[in-house]
Design an enzyme around this catalytic site. Structure first.
Site, PDB file in Angstrom:
ATOM      1  CE  LYS A   1      -2.665  10.937  -4.540  1.00 28.78           C
ATOM      2  NZ  LYS A   1      -3.312  10.958  -2.989  1.00 28.78           N
TER       3      LYS A   1
ATOM      4  CG  ASP B   1     -10.759   6.840   2.199  1.00 27.45           C
ATOM      5  OD1 ASP B   1     -11.567   5.886   2.899  1.00 27.45           O
ATOM      6  OD2 ASP B   1     -10.024   6.843   1.621  1.00 27.45           O
TER       7      ASP B   1
END
Length: 411
Positions: A48, A141
């Site tokens: 990532k 989240d």
């Protein structure tokens, strides 16, 4: 040369002299995830990176680094494993195990999940949260896209919670972690945000409990608790509107009163009225009778609200007025109920500009692809099976049973 390699200069390059980037897996608001291969070990990994246009923004680089440190500090079978972190030039990168499977969102939008399977998936996610909370970390989240499901060889599911990009240390752990969030900023995904989080107030482990209540509701019914194409209306509903019963959202489910009460408690507007920990919610799930939920009919197809189910215009307050309810949130709920809108202090208005017309200000950080799915409202909230546009927001509508929609192919 492949089309991806022609348009993405990182394809085919080697990061840190050992990770050769092979293909893109997905992209979120400020980051991208690739399939890469450790050239020495020959192992496939998920790598990532922060997008190039954001490498010069210190707060975003700090948040990226914080995610790496947060995940590296966690060691639990139900939390994705970080194996490396570094900076290549000006580009920070994070290396994780590459997961093969599908996120819960992909399962929810397919044929209805067998209810006991849905409950077990949520149980495993709650075990991950219980562990993270014990380390002083709040996710902030949680949503189906961040609950990854792998089907094992014996037919059972193994769940891993992903994307701690918005995670924050609380309590004693916060003393060793910088606060990168501006006071009053909205962080998260509207469909799963607790009222205090939607108000820009401090969010603790009970905000994750609220989000898991939303995830459980959706895993069983195939519908979000509150549905609208306008994220501002969704946030207002989380502040003010009572959630529907699961048996209303999906008449094909037979839901025991004990499970309805469990979800209602997880979704309480007032944090003191919820389960006070992931462990407490997990214990309540484990205490349910074996037949607490079962499918007795087909799931209704997603459609516009049926006649007589009107969008909410000026919802009534459903939050309990317990002594522990934050006074500021109570006053804001009362004001919004009387005026039909959300009012915040003047200092927060720039953060909230455009909220009523569907502008999401600060949502998920990075995501997409088979592994990372912390995408913004524009991609997740308007996915393959979006709710019909409505002027306001409504709880999942009551509709007569109809044949289930065709399954969405797994990503």
């Amino acid at each position: 040369m492949s089309e991806a390699a022609q348009t993405d200069p990182l394809i085919g390059t080697t990061i840190a002299e050992r990770y050769r980037i092979e293909a893109p897996l997905g992209e979120g608001g400020i980051g991208r995830v690739y399939r890469a291969r450790h050239e020495t070990l020959g192992r496939a990994v998920a790598l990532k990176v922060l997008l190039a246009q954001y490498e010069s923004i210190p707060v975003l680089k700090q948040r990226f680094e914080r995610e790496a440190k947060a995940l590296a500090a966690l060691s639990h079978p139900n939390i994705v494993t970080v194996t490396d972190f570094g900076v290549e030039g000006d580009m920070p990168y994070l290396v994780m195990e590459l997961l093969e499977g599908v996120d819960l969102s992909g399962l929810v939008h397919g044929p209805p999940l067998e209810p006991q399977r849905a409950l077990e998936i949520v149980r495993q996610a709650l075990r991950a949260l219980d562990y993270a909370h014990a380390q002083g970390l709040v996710h902030r989240d949680l949503k189906p896209h961040n609950v990854f499901v792998r089907e094992m060889g014996d037919g059972t599911d193994h769940v891993e919670v992903l994307d701690f990009g918005l995670a924050r240390f609380v309590g004693d752990a916060a003393k060793h972690s910088p606060k990168l969030t501006q006071q009053g900023a909205l962080l998260g995904t509207p469909a799963y945000m607790a009222p205090e989080q939607a108000s820009g107030m401090e969010a603790d482990a009970r905000a994750d409990v609220y989000a898991m209540g939303c995830v459980l509701f959706e895993a069983l019914t195939g519908r979000r608790v509150f549905e609208s194409n306008d994220p501002g209306q969704v946030l207002k509903a989380h502040l003010l509107s009572p959630p529907p019963r699961m048996s209303q959202a999906d008449p094909g489910l037979a839901v025991d009163a004990s499970l309805e009460r469990l979800v209602a408690r997880a979704l309480a507007k007032s944090a003191p009225e919820r389960f006070q920990s992931a462990k407490e919610m997990l214990d309540a799930l484990d205490a349910l009778p074996p037949d607490a939920v079962r499918r007795v009919g087909p799931r209704p197809a997603r459609s516009a609200p049926v006649s007589g189910v009107a969008p909410t215009q000026a919802p009534a307050i459903s939050a309990p007025t317990a002594a522990g309810t934050p006074k500021a949130l109570e006053q804001r709920q009362q004001q919004a109920a009387s005026e039909g809108s959300i009012h915040l202090p003047q200092s927060r208005l720039p953060l909230m500009a455009g909220l009523g017309c569907g502008v999401v200000l600060i949502m998920g950080l990075l995501g997409g692809g088979i592994m990372w799915a912390s995408d913004a409202f524009s991609s997740e909230e308007q996915g393959d099976t979006p709710p019909a546009p409505v002027p306001g927001v409504q709880p999942s509508p009551v509709a007569p049973p109809t044949p289930s929609a065709p399954a969405r192919p797994a990503a």
